[in-house]
Design an enzyme around this catalytic site. Structure first.
Site, PDB file in Angstrom:
ATOM      1  N   HIS A  59      95.290 -40.941 -35.823  1.00 41.81           N
ATOM      2  CA  HIS A  59      95.205 -41.431 -36.497  1.00 41.81           C
ATOM      3  C   HIS A  59      95.275 -43.089 -36.331  1.00 41.81           C
ATOM      4  O   HIS A  59      96.760 -43.689 -35.627  1.00 41.81           O
ATOM      5  CB  HIS A  59      96.493 -41.213 -37.718  1.00 41.81           C
ATOM      6  CG  HIS A  59      96.306 -42.391 -38.897  1.00 41.81           C
ATOM      7  ND1 HIS A  59      96.413 -41.403 -40.444  1.00 41.81           N
ATOM      8  CD2 HIS A  59      95.798 -43.287 -39.447  1.00 41.81           C
ATOM      9  CE1 HIS A  59      95.828 -42.734 -40.816  1.00 41.81           C
ATOM     10  NE2 HIS A  59      96.094 -44.017 -40.078  1.00 41.81           N
ATOM     11  N   HIS A  61      93.825 -47.649 -36.105  1.00 44.06           N
ATOM     12  CA  HIS A  61      92.699 -48.468 -36.795  1.00 44.06           C
ATOM     13  C   HIS A  61      92.280 -49.080 -36.131  1.00 44.06           C
ATOM     14  O   HIS A  61      93.109 -50.927 -35.960  1.00 44.06           O
ATOM     15  CB  HIS A  61      93.726 -49.112 -37.920  1.00 44.06           C
ATOM     16  CG  HIS A  61      93.947 -48.512 -38.913  1.00 44.06           C
ATOM     17  ND1 HIS A  61      93.721 -48.419 -40.381  1.00 44.06           N
ATOM     18  CD2 HIS A  61      95.451 -47.374 -39.152  1.00 44.06           C
ATOM     19  CE1 HIS A  61      93.765 -47.443 -41.205  1.00 44.06           C
ATOM     20  NE2 HIS A  61      95.242 -46.869 -40.745  1.00 44.06           N
ATOM     21  N   HIS A 205      94.112 -41.613 -46.018  1.00 40.52           N
ATOM     22  CA  HIS A 205      95.630 -41.899 -46.589  1.00 40.52           C
ATOM     23  C   HIS A 205      96.273 -41.808 -47.650  1.00 40.52           C
ATOM     24  O   HIS A 205      95.862 -41.430 -48.081  1.00 40.52           O
ATOM     25  CB  HIS A 205      95.783 -43.705 -46.407  1.00 40.52           C
ATOM     26  CG  HIS A 205      95.472 -43.695 -44.992  1.00 40.52           C
ATOM     27  ND1 HIS A 205      93.607 -43.964 -44.509  1.00 40.52           N
ATOM     28  CD2 HIS A 205      95.685 -44.698 -44.080  1.00 40.52           C
ATOM     29  CE1 HIS A 205      93.838 -44.295 -43.065  1.00 40.52           C
ATOM     30  NE2 HIS A 205      95.003 -44.890 -42.993  1.00 40.52           N
ATOM     31  N   GLU A 208     101.060 -43.289 -49.069  1.00 44.29           N
ATOM     32  CA  GLU A 208     102.415 -43.533 -48.805  1.00 44.29           C
ATOM     33  C   GLU A 208     102.614 -45.109 -48.785  1.00 44.29           C
ATOM     34  O   GLU A 208     102.877 -45.865 -48.935  1.00 44.29           O
ATOM     35  CB  GLU A 208     100.983 -44.937 -48.025  1.00 44.29           C
ATOM     36  CG  GLU A 208     100.818 -45.520 -46.530  1.00 44.29           C
ATOM     37  CD  GLU A 208     100.484 -45.633 -45.916  1.00 44.29           C
ATOM     38  OE1 GLU A 208      99.272 -46.090 -46.095  1.00 44.29           O
ATOM     39  OE2 GLU A 208     100.056 -47.367 -45.534  1.00 44.29           O
ATOM     40  N   ASP A 303      98.859 -45.204 -35.330  1.00 41.29           N
ATOM     41  CA  ASP A 303      98.235 -46.061 -37.001  1.00 41.29           C
ATOM     42  C   ASP A 303      98.584 -47.446 -36.446  1.00 41.29           C
ATOM     43  O   ASP A 303      97.199 -47.319 -35.395  1.00 41.29           O
ATOM     44  CB  ASP A 303      99.448 -45.167 -37.907  1.00 41.29           C
ATOM     45  CG  ASP A 303      98.798 -46.116 -39.214  1.00 41.29           C
ATOM     46  OD1 ASP A 303      97.514 -46.218 -39.417  1.00 41.29           O
ATOM     47  OD2 ASP A 303      99.822 -46.228 -40.289  1.00 41.29           O
TER      48      ASP A 303
HETATM   49 ZN   LIG Z   1      96.467 -45.784 -40.977  1.00 39.76          ZN
END
Ligand SMILES: [Zn+2]
Length: 410
Positions: A59, A61, A205, A208, A303
């Protein structure tokens, strides 16, 4: 005598007390055993160094990473504002260079596969997606990249259209953040509709937030079973599970287990963003120990890395495993190897990678680390001395430390 492209001699695989040889040929692990009667075209005597399966980052980005926007307050609100502003000025070239640079960093730490989310809800999102598709193509011989189309949650026709366009362009999975939409249940339903229509898996997601009353994970697990998606859904973050009462958490975890949902915990980003202002200050991670105790597949991943959401973070998954061990108190002797599995074999299972691990017949993706046992590997986050992908040596680190004579007893 039988030959192989490579033979690594005297490797420590599992702290079993036995050192083994690993023969690599044709991109695969040909044999593992003590004193293998196989001659390598190239040989490397490891003298007891630890060998791990190469790392898998489940995971990240790549569109947001290595940003030049700095978050003064450190809060999520400011992070979102900065990211929305930054997206308006980013070009294809900038997205492409950032993704390439991030992939390079990941590779140098021994990661040979990753899954990235890419925002597909702002106008011009295709710039980022196109750049990341091209960065993936550019380095396809070094790293496997899966792309999740991260929409707003499928709550309006515009978002659905954007997700469909992203899939057409080459995104592999459908993503979203249902808890942040006005109607999370409707969002989850729509995402399953799309997943069914396009025969794609989901990577969302989930919850969160540091508030136990928000629990979309339960509905996600119920729908996963109802819609026949067992084993095809991944849920990232799942922080609220740690803040829920015991009865709720137990009930939800049972459903997650039944639905075979993969959970991905993000130690760096979650510790940076969760629990701000709460007292006593919580760690904020999903309850990893309890999830593992139920034999639920849990991976740990990077992340956000060096962006407005998290100025810290790295693509070094050994560092992630180290953070996770601290944050989730996974320090029992049986838990140390589990921390390493969460960034290797367990993460590979999230990505659906077949033949992954250190066994005969597996694809030869492996990392030699500068350490002699697993506890030291997790504790000291040692250098990666050699990285193999599909049987090919991608990188070898050669370094030398020189003490000034007379100053130190050696
Ligand atoms: Zn994320």
């Amino acid at each position: 005598m039988i030959t192989a492209a490579w033979v690594l001699r005297k490797a420590n695989l599992e702290d079993s007390g036995l050192l083994v040889d690993i023969a690599i040929d044709g991109g695969k692990i040909k044999a593992i055993g003590q004193n293998l009667p196989i001659r390598g075209n190239e040989e490397w005597d490891l003298s007891g160094l630890v060998v791990l399966p190469a790392f898998v980052d489940a995971h990240v980005h790549l569109d947001q990473t290595l940003s030049t926007s700095f978050n003064k307050s450190g809060t999520l609100i400011e992070a979102n504002e900065l990211w929305n502003e930054e997206k308006r000025r980013l070009t294809y070239e900038r997205y492409f260079m950032r993704a390439l640079q991030a992939q390079n960093i990941a590779i140098t730490y021994g990661t040979t596969a990753l899954r990235t989310h890419v925002d597909v809800y702002s106008s011009g999102f295709w710039l980022a997606l196109e750049a990341i598709l091209d960065a993936r193509k550019r380095q396809r011989d070094l790293i496997t990249v899966q792309i999740v189309a991260l929409g707003k949650g499928g709550n309006n026709p515009q978002d659905e259209k954007a997700l469909q366009q992203a899939l057409k362009m080459g995104a592999d999975l459908i993503g979203g953040s249902p808890a942040f939409t006005p109607n999370p249940k409707k969002s989850i339903d729509t995402l399953f509709d799309l997943a069914e229509l396009h025969d794609k898996s989901l990577d969302l997601h989930v919850d969160e937030v540091d508030d136990g009353r928000i629990m979309t994970l339960e509905y996600l697990a119920e729908k996963t079973l109802e819609r026949g998606f067992k084993g095809r859904v991944t849920a990232g973050h799942c922080n609220s599970l740690s803040f829920a009462d015991d009865a709720t958490a137990d009930r939800v975890m049972d459903k997650v287990k039944e639905a075979e949902i993969n959970i991905v915990t993000l130690p760096s980003a979650d510790m940076v963003q969760m629990g701000r202002g709460l007292k006593p200050s919580p760690r904020g991670l999903t309850p990893v120990k309890e999830l593992l105790g139920r034999s639920i597949n849990v991976a740990a991943a990077s992340d956000k890395v060096r962006d407005s959401f998290n100025p810290l973070g790295s693509y070094d998954l050994l560092q992630t495993a180290n953070l996770l061990a601290h944050a989730s108190q996974l320090t029992g002797t049986h838990e140390i190897p589990m921390c390493l599995e969460m960034v290797t074999t367990r993460a590979a299972s999230v990505l659906g990678l077949k033949e992954y691990g250190l066994f005969e017949g597996a694809e030869a993706n492996l990392v030699v680390v500068n350490s002699k046992n697993l506890t030291d590997t997790l504790a000291s986050v040692p250098e990666r001395l050699g990285i193999f992908r599909k049987g090919q040596l991608v990188l070898r680190t050669v370094s030398r430390r020189v003490w000034t004579e007379g100053l130190v007893w050696t």
